[in-house]
Design a protein around this motif. Structure first.
Motif, PDB file in Angstrom:
ATOM      1  N   ALA A   1      -7.805 -28.268 -54.732  1.00  0.00           N
ATOM      2  CA  ALA A   1      -7.682 -27.086 -55.007  1.00  0.00           C
ATOM      3  C   ALA A   1      -8.799 -26.135 -55.224  1.00  0.00           C
ATOM      4  N   ARG A   2      -9.726 -26.666 -55.673  1.00  0.00           N
ATOM      5  CA  ARG A   2     -11.141 -26.107 -55.981  1.00  0.00           C
ATOM      6  C   ARG A   2     -11.860 -25.353 -54.712  1.00  0.00           C
ATOM      7  N   ALA A   3     -11.575 -26.374 -53.626  1.00  0.00           N
ATOM      8  CA  ALA A   3     -12.303 -26.192 -52.187  1.00  0.00           C
ATOM      9  C   ALA A   3     -11.418 -25.469 -51.126  1.00  0.00           C
ATOM     10  N   ILE A   4      -9.952 -25.929 -51.344  1.00  0.00           N
ATOM     11  CA  ILE A   4      -9.075 -25.671 -50.333  1.00  0.00           C
ATOM     12  C   ILE A   4      -7.827 -24.738 -50.959  1.00  0.00           C
ATOM     13  N   PRO A   5      -7.553 -23.823 -50.525  1.00  0.00           N
ATOM     14  CA  PRO A   5      -6.425 -23.084 -51.241  1.00  0.00           C
ATOM     15  C   PRO A   5      -5.147 -24.062 -50.843  1.00  0.00           C
ATOM     16  N   LYS A   6      -4.248 -24.276 -51.870  1.00  0.00           N
ATOM     17  CA  LYS A   6      -3.258 -25.326 -51.930  1.00  0.00           C
ATOM     18  C   LYS A   6      -2.174 -24.804 -50.675  1.00  0.00           C
ATOM     19  N   GLU A   7      -2.247 -23.404 -50.567  1.00  0.00           N
ATOM     20  CA  GLU A   7      -1.148 -23.032 -49.350  1.00  0.00           C
ATOM     21  C   GLU A   7      -1.694 -23.280 -47.947  1.00  0.00           C
ATOM     22  N   MET A   8      -3.260 -23.765 -48.074  1.00  0.00           N
ATOM     23  CA  MET A   8      -3.847 -24.081 -46.545  1.00  0.00           C
ATOM     24  C   MET A   8      -3.739 -25.737 -46.419  1.00  0.00           C
ATOM     25  N   LEU A   9      -3.233 -26.413 -47.394  1.00  0.00           N
ATOM     26  CA  LEU A   9      -3.318 -27.926 -47.384  1.00  0.00           C
ATOM     27  C   LEU A   9      -2.493 -28.152 -46.157  1.00  0.00           C
ATOM     28  N   PRO A  10      -3.057 -29.311 -45.251  1.00  0.00           N
ATOM     29  CA  PRO A  10      -2.333 -29.381 -43.854  1.00  0.00           C
ATOM     30  C   PRO A  10      -0.955 -30.418 -44.248  1.00  0.00           C
ATOM     31  N   ILE A  11      -0.176 -30.031 -43.220  1.00  0.00           N
ATOM     32  CA  ILE A  11       0.959 -30.765 -43.079  1.00  0.00           C
ATOM     33  C   ILE A  11       0.759 -31.177 -41.574  1.00  0.00           C
ATOM     34  N   VAL A  12       0.481 -32.503 -41.414  1.00  0.00           N
ATOM     35  CA  VAL A  12      -0.105 -33.075 -40.264  1.00  0.00           C
ATOM     36  C   VAL A  12      -1.169 -32.116 -39.686  1.00  0.00           C
ATOM     37  N   ASP A  13      -0.926 -30.927 -38.722  1.00  0.00           N
ATOM     38  CA  ASP A  13      -2.305 -30.502 -38.317  1.00  0.00           C
ATOM     39  C   ASP A  13      -2.093 -28.998 -38.368  1.00  0.00           C
ATOM     40  N   ARG A  14      -1.034 -28.507 -39.506  1.00  0.00           N
ATOM     41  CA  ARG A  14      -1.090 -27.264 -39.501  1.00  0.00           C
ATOM     42  C   ARG A  14      -0.910 -26.612 -41.165  1.00  0.00           C
ATOM     43  N   PRO A  15      -1.626 -25.765 -41.637  1.00  0.00           N
ATOM     44  CA  PRO A  15      -1.488 -25.472 -42.967  1.00  0.00           C
ATOM     45  C   PRO A  15       0.016 -25.055 -43.518  1.00  0.00           C
ATOM     46  N   ALA A  16       0.228 -25.183 -44.648  1.00  0.00           N
ATOM     47  CA  ALA A  16       1.568 -24.916 -45.359  1.00  0.00           C
ATOM     48  C   ALA A  16       1.983 -23.430 -44.693  1.00  0.00           C
TER      49      ALA A  16
END
Ligand code: UTP
Length: 293
Positions: free
Chosen positions: A23-38
């Motif tokens: 989460a320091r580098a990528i907003p958790k809301e942008m973590l991928p679910i396969v190929d798209r962010p949440a």
């Protein structure tokens, strides 16, 4: 009663400490679910529910969110040159699912405080809050299920599930009675955030979506910091529930908490197993892998 609900607020400014170090580098809301962010799933759910205007609450270090919902000319040029216009159209369509705007929460003072940043955007309308790290896979979009409940009862509404006793203390507990004639709707008259065991009324907890009247903003202004020293949306909704009552909807669907490592992995496995491109191979891998457990 508002005729239609067309506005949604997605708080996505939280620090995501449960998802450190990523989460320091990528907003958790942008973590991928396969190929798209949440967040992409949330915006699609909103659009499929009839929402036309979305405000995403962001903060420092969350610039990737705005970029995702914008055109990317570098990719477009390359894709067009290699004859992949359909993919360009698909990428552009993400930007047109709704009118998406952004505002920054300057200090992470809690979910309630994040929602209060949406006052001007919301105006006098009822609106939906979609927690930015909660995705729900369902047949009828979860936000639509809440809007339908609002039309049935004319009250603010919350998406809920019965959660295991030991988890209620991490979420909230509702004081609620089943509504006669419905097998999914409850009438709520009180609620408490992160209850101690003796404070639990029911094991119904709010998970990820609520529909609120605009006067929640005045209530939020008067709500002091609660659990964790943060301004809790649940504390403001408690005042609303005590005053007007609210509806709890035991929604149809499966919810994943992407603010937790386990939730992120479960959402990925679920989605990957049914993915049109990789599903078959992934299921074969899963079967083999399960044999090693
Ligand atoms: P969480 O409580 O899950 O987010 O809020 P958090 O504070 O980032 O979590 P941890 O405990 O540190 O891991 C639910 C949603 O509300 C947003 C979050 O981004 C998340 O999408 N939020 C939370 C805000 O926008 N602002 C805040 O001050 C807090």
């Amino acid at each position: 009663m508002s005729n239609t609900i067309t506005k949604a607020v997605i708080p996505a400014a939280g620090l995501g400490t449960r998802m450190l170090p990523i989460a320091r580098a990528i907003p958790k809301e942008m973590l991928p679910i396969v190929d798209r962010p949440a967040l992409s799933y949330l915006v699609e759910e909103a659009a499929a529910s009839g929402i036309t205007d979305i405000l995403i609450i962001t903060g420092r270090g969350k610039g990737a969110i705005e970029d995702y919902f914008d055109y990317s000319p570098e990719y477009d040029a390359k894709l067009i040159a290699s004859g992949k216009q359909a993919l360009v159209d698909e990428l552009h369509s993400v930007c047109h699912l709704a009118n998406i705007s952004f505002i920054r929460q300057k200090e992470t003072r809690g979910l309630g405080h994040a929602v209060s940043c949406a006052r001007t955007f919301v105006g006098n309308d009822h609106f939906v809050v979609m927690y930015g790290d909660d995705i729900i896979f369902s047949n009828v979009p979860a936000t639509r299920q809440l809007i339908d409940a609002y039309h049935r009862y004319g009250l603010g509404a919350a998406a809920v599930k019965a959660v295991p006793e030991e988890l209620v203390c991490r979420y909230c507990s509702l004081k609620a009675e089943p509504i006669p004639g419905s097998d999914r709707d409850w009438h709520v008259t009180d609620m408490i955030e992160k209850p101690r065991p003796e404070q639990i009324w029911t094991n119904l907890s709010i998970l990820g979506r609520v529909l609120l009247p605009a006067d929640i903003f005045d209530i939020l202004d008067r709500t002091p910091p609660g659990a964790g020293g943060e301004i809790q949306l649940t504390d403001a909704m408690r005042t609303l529930a005590q005053r007007d009552g609210m509806t709890a909807v035991d929604f149809e669907g499966t919810r994943f908490d992407l603010g937790s490592k386990l939730g992120l992995m479960m959402a990925n496995v679920t989605r990957a197993a049914e993915h049109p491109e990789i599903g078959e191979e992934f299921r074969a891998f899963l079967r083999e892998f399960a044999g090693t457990l």
